[in-house]
Design a protein around this motif. Structure first.
Motif, mmCIF file in Angstrom:
data_model
loop_
_atom_site.group_PDB
_atom_site.id
_atom_site.type_symbol
_atom_site.label_atom_id
_atom_site.label_comp_id
_atom_site.label_asym_id
_atom_site.label_seq_id
_atom_site.Cartn_x
_atom_site.Cartn_y
_atom_site.Cartn_z
ATOM 1 N N ALA A 80 0.865 -1.176 0.000
ATOM 2 C CA ALA A 80 0.000 0.000 0.000
ATOM 3 C C ALA A 80 0.906 1.231 0.000
ATOM 4 C CB ALA A 80 -0.889 -0.013 1.233
ATOM 5 N N ARG A 81 0.638 2.162 -0.906
ATOM 6 C CA ARG A 81 1.484 3.345 -1.045
ATOM 7 C C ARG A 81 0.830 4.615 -0.502
ATOM 8 N NH1 ARG A 81 5.688 2.416 -4.757
ATOM 9 N NH2 ARG A 81 5.492 0.404 -5.803
ATOM 10 N N ASP A 82 -0.459 4.699 -0.597
ATOM 11 C CA ASP A 82 -1.171 5.891 -0.116
ATOM 12 C C ASP A 82 -1.439 5.720 1.371
ATOM 13 O OD1 ASP A 82 -1.229 6.957 -2.697
ATOM 14 O OD2 ASP A 82 -3.095 5.891 -3.160
ATOM 15 N N LEU A 83 -0.444 6.081 2.157
ATOM 16 C CA LEU A 83 -0.513 5.802 3.587
ATOM 17 C C LEU A 83 -1.222 6.900 4.360
ATOM 18 C CD1 LEU A 83 3.100 4.480 4.182
ATOM 19 C CD2 LEU A 83 1.025 3.193 3.663
ATOM 20 N N VAL A 84 -1.973 6.457 5.331
ATOM 21 C CA VAL A 84 -2.548 7.352 6.318
ATOM 22 C C VAL A 84 -1.626 7.239 7.525
ATOM 23 C CG1 VAL A 84 -4.547 7.810 7.777
ATOM 24 C CG2 VAL A 84 -4.868 6.909 5.455
ATOM 25 N N THR A 85 -1.108 8.354 7.995
ATOM 26 C CA THR A 85 -0.212 8.355 9.148
ATOM 27 C C THR A 85 -0.730 9.340 10.188
ATOM 28 O OG1 THR A 85 1.229 10.090 8.264
ATOM 29 C CG2 THR A 85 1.801 7.810 7.707
ATOM 30 N N VAL A 86 -0.211 9.213 11.396
ATOM 31 C CA VAL A 86 -0.529 10.160 12.458
ATOM 32 C C VAL A 86 0.773 10.610 13.117
ATOM 33 C CG1 VAL A 86 -2.834 9.240 12.949
ATOM 34 C CG2 VAL A 86 -0.870 8.344 14.195
ATOM 35 N N GLY A 87 0.692 11.733 13.796
ATOM 36 C CA GLY A 87 1.823 12.226 14.564
ATOM 37 C C GLY A 87 1.823 11.640 15.962
ATOM 38 N N PRO A 88 2.904 11.832 16.689
ATOM 39 C CA PRO A 88 3.030 11.225 18.020
ATOM 40 C C PRO A 88 2.049 11.775 19.054
ATOM 41 C CG PRO A 88 4.886 12.679 17.556
ATOM 42 C CD PRO A 88 4.096 12.564 16.294
ATOM 43 N N ASP A 89 1.505 12.950 18.809
ATOM 44 C CA ASP A 89 0.584 13.544 19.776
ATOM 45 C C ASP A 89 -0.881 13.264 19.481
ATOM 46 O OD1 ASP A 89 2.687 14.622 21.304
ATOM 47 O OD2 ASP A 89 2.839 16.337 19.954
ATOM 48 N N GLN A 90 -1.147 12.512 18.431
ATOM 49 C CA GLN A 90 -2.526 12.130 18.095
ATOM 50 C C GLN A 90 -3.065 11.270 19.226
ATOM 51 O OE1 GLN A 90 -3.201 12.996 14.669
ATOM 52 N NE2 GLN A 90 -5.373 12.765 15.078
ATOM 53 N N THR A 91 -4.308 11.482 19.618
ATOM 54 C CA THR A 91 -4.865 10.710 20.732
ATOM 55 C C THR A 91 -5.275 9.313 20.294
ATOM 56 O OG1 THR A 91 -7.149 11.425 20.352
ATOM 57 C CG2 THR A 91 -5.784 12.806 21.827
ATOM 58 N N VAL A 92 -5.347 8.421 21.252
ATOM 59 C CA VAL A 92 -5.801 7.055 20.994
ATOM 60 C C VAL A 92 -7.198 7.099 20.378
ATOM 61 C CG1 VAL A 92 -6.539 4.907 22.111
ATOM 62 C CG2 VAL A 92 -4.347 5.961 22.730
ATOM 63 N N SER A 93 -8.049 7.929 20.914
ATOM 64 C CA SER A 93 -9.410 8.050 20.403
ATOM 65 C C SER A 93 -9.422 8.485 18.941
ATOM 66 C CB SER A 93 -10.188 9.059 21.257
ATOM 67 O OG SER A 93 -11.485 9.228 20.752
ATOM 68 N N SER A 94 -8.629 9.492 18.591
ATOM 69 C CA SER A 94 -8.622 9.944 17.194
ATOM 70 C C SER A 94 -7.949 8.923 16.279
ATOM 71 C CB SER A 94 -7.986 11.331 17.051
ATOM 72 O OG SER A 94 -6.643 11.318 17.422
ATOM 73 N N CYS A 95 -6.964 8.183 16.787
ATOM 74 C CA CYS A 95 -6.355 7.101 15.993
ATOM 75 C C CYS A 95 -7.397 6.055 15.646
ATOM 76 C CB CYS A 95 -5.198 6.448 16.745
ATOM 77 S SG CYS A 95 -3.704 7.444 16.865
ATOM 78 N N LEU A 96 -8.235 5.708 16.616
ATOM 79 C CA LEU A 96 -9.290 4.724 16.372
ATOM 80 C C LEU A 96 -10.295 5.251 15.345
ATOM 81 C CD1 LEU A 96 -10.211 1.917 17.147
ATOM 82 C CD2 LEU A 96 -11.515 2.914 19.013
ATOM 83 N N GLU A 97 -10.622 6.519 15.427
ATOM 84 C CA GLU A 97 -11.530 7.126 14.445
ATOM 85 C C GLU A 97 -10.922 7.074 13.043
ATOM 86 O OE1 GLU A 97 -12.699 11.102 15.553
ATOM 87 O OE2 GLU A 97 -13.273 10.452 17.571
ATOM 88 N N ILE A 98 -9.635 7.364 12.931
ATOM 89 C CA ILE A 98 -8.947 7.363 11.635
ATOM 90 C C ILE A 98 -8.920 5.956 11.042
ATOM 91 C CG2 ILE A 98 -6.679 7.653 10.543
ATOM 92 C CD1 ILE A 98 -6.309 10.068 12.537
ATOM 93 N N ILE A 99 -8.592 4.974 11.869
ATOM 94 C CA ILE A 99 -8.557 3.585 11.411
ATOM 95 C C ILE A 99 -9.938 3.147 10.928
ATOM 96 C CG2 ILE A 99 -8.522 1.244 12.395
ATOM 97 C CD1 ILE A 99 -5.816 1.804 13.507
ATOM 98 N N THR A 100 -10.954 3.524 11.668
ATOM 99 C CA THR A 100 -12.323 3.169 11.295
ATOM 100 C C THR A 100 -12.742 3.877 10.011
ATOM 101 O OG1 THR A 100 -12.876 2.836 13.624
ATOM 102 C CG2 THR A 100 -14.716 3.126 12.105
ATOM 103 N N GLU A 101 -12.478 5.162 9.929
ATOM 104 C CA GLU A 101 -12.868 5.954 8.758
ATOM 105 C C GLU A 101 -12.197 5.459 7.478
ATOM 106 O OE1 GLU A 101 -11.984 10.411 7.039
ATOM 107 O OE2 GLU A 101 -12.182 10.172 9.207
ATOM 108 N N HIS A 102 -10.917 5.116 7.563
ATOM 109 C CA HIS A 102 -10.164 4.702 6.378
ATOM 110 C C HIS A 102 -10.182 3.190 6.146
ATOM 111 C CE1 HIS A 102 -8.546 8.660 5.392
ATOM 112 N NE2 HIS A 102 -8.515 8.861 6.695
ATOM 113 N N ARG A 103 -10.824 2.471 7.069
ATOM 114 C CA ARG A 103 -10.937 1.009 6.956
ATOM 115 C C ARG A 103 -9.560 0.347 6.813
ATOM 116 N NH1 ARG A 103 -16.338 -0.905 5.263
ATOM 117 N NH2 ARG A 103 -15.124 -2.713 4.650
ATOM 118 N N ILE A 104 -8.665 0.728 7.708
ATOM 119 C CA ILE A 104 -7.320 0.158 7.737
ATOM 120 C C ILE A 104 -7.109 -0.504 9.089
ATOM 121 C CG2 ILE A 104 -6.326 1.734 6.039
ATOM 122 C CD1 ILE A 104 -5.274 3.457 8.342
ATOM 123 N N ARG A 105 -6.079 -1.315 9.181
ATOM 124 C CA ARG A 105 -5.810 -2.034 10.429
ATOM 125 C C ARG A 105 -4.524 -1.587 11.108
ATOM 126 N NH1 ARG A 105 -7.394 -8.237 8.808
ATOM 127 N NH2 ARG A 105 -9.499 -7.755 8.159
#
Length: 149
Positions: A80-105
């Motif tokens: 996969a080349r089009d990566l969704v990434t987060v920064g170190p200060d992203q919250t656990v809650s927002s990480c879970l939202e991002i994973i759910t929204e983008h359907r990634i694991r």
């Protein structure tokens, strides 16, 4: 432990071991490493630059189902080349939202160009369950200690 905890704290808690693979490696080598490490995905680094992720799902859908050979197919062909990434200060809650929204694991945590680690949906769910368990224990202790008959 809170769901407002930063991704960097979760990484420190789970350990900072990062296993990576170059884009020139074969899919077989990637699958072998994932199996040995009991992980579901590997960040693909070209030198120190994150260029992709290869997962078990990529292997099944882009190699096995297409009749390709894992020993002859380079990781770069299926990662996969089009990566969704987060920064170190992203919250656990927002990480879970991002994973759910983008359907990634798997969600790489990066600081600038540096890969700090990967949080998986399993890591996030475990963190949230532990947070809820701790909250329940604290409330039980408060209720038990604060009430006398």
């Amino acid at each position: 432990m809170e769901i407002t905890t930063a991704a960097k704290t979760l990484l420190e808690h789970k350990g900072r071991d990062i296993w990576t693979i170059p884009p020139t490696a074969t899919v077989y080598q990637a699958i072998q490493m994932m199996s040995e490490r009991n992980i579901g995905a590997l960040p693909v680094l070209d030198g120190t630059k994150l260029v992709g992720i290869i997962s078990e799902r990529d292997y099944m859908s882009k190699v096995v189902l297409k009749g390709k050979s894992s020993k002859d197919t380079p990781v770069s062909d299926i990662m996969a080349r089009d990566l969704v990434t987060v920064g170190p200060d992203q919250t656990v809650s927002s990480c879970l939202e991002i994973i759910t929204e983008h359907r990634i694991r798997h969600l790489p945590v990066v600081d600038g160009d540096e890969l700090l680690g990967i949080v998986s949906i399993g890591d996030l769910v475990k963190w949230i369950i532990a947070t809820q368990r701790m909250t329940i224990e604290q409330l039980n202790a408060y209720i038990s200690g604060g009430y006398s008959a």
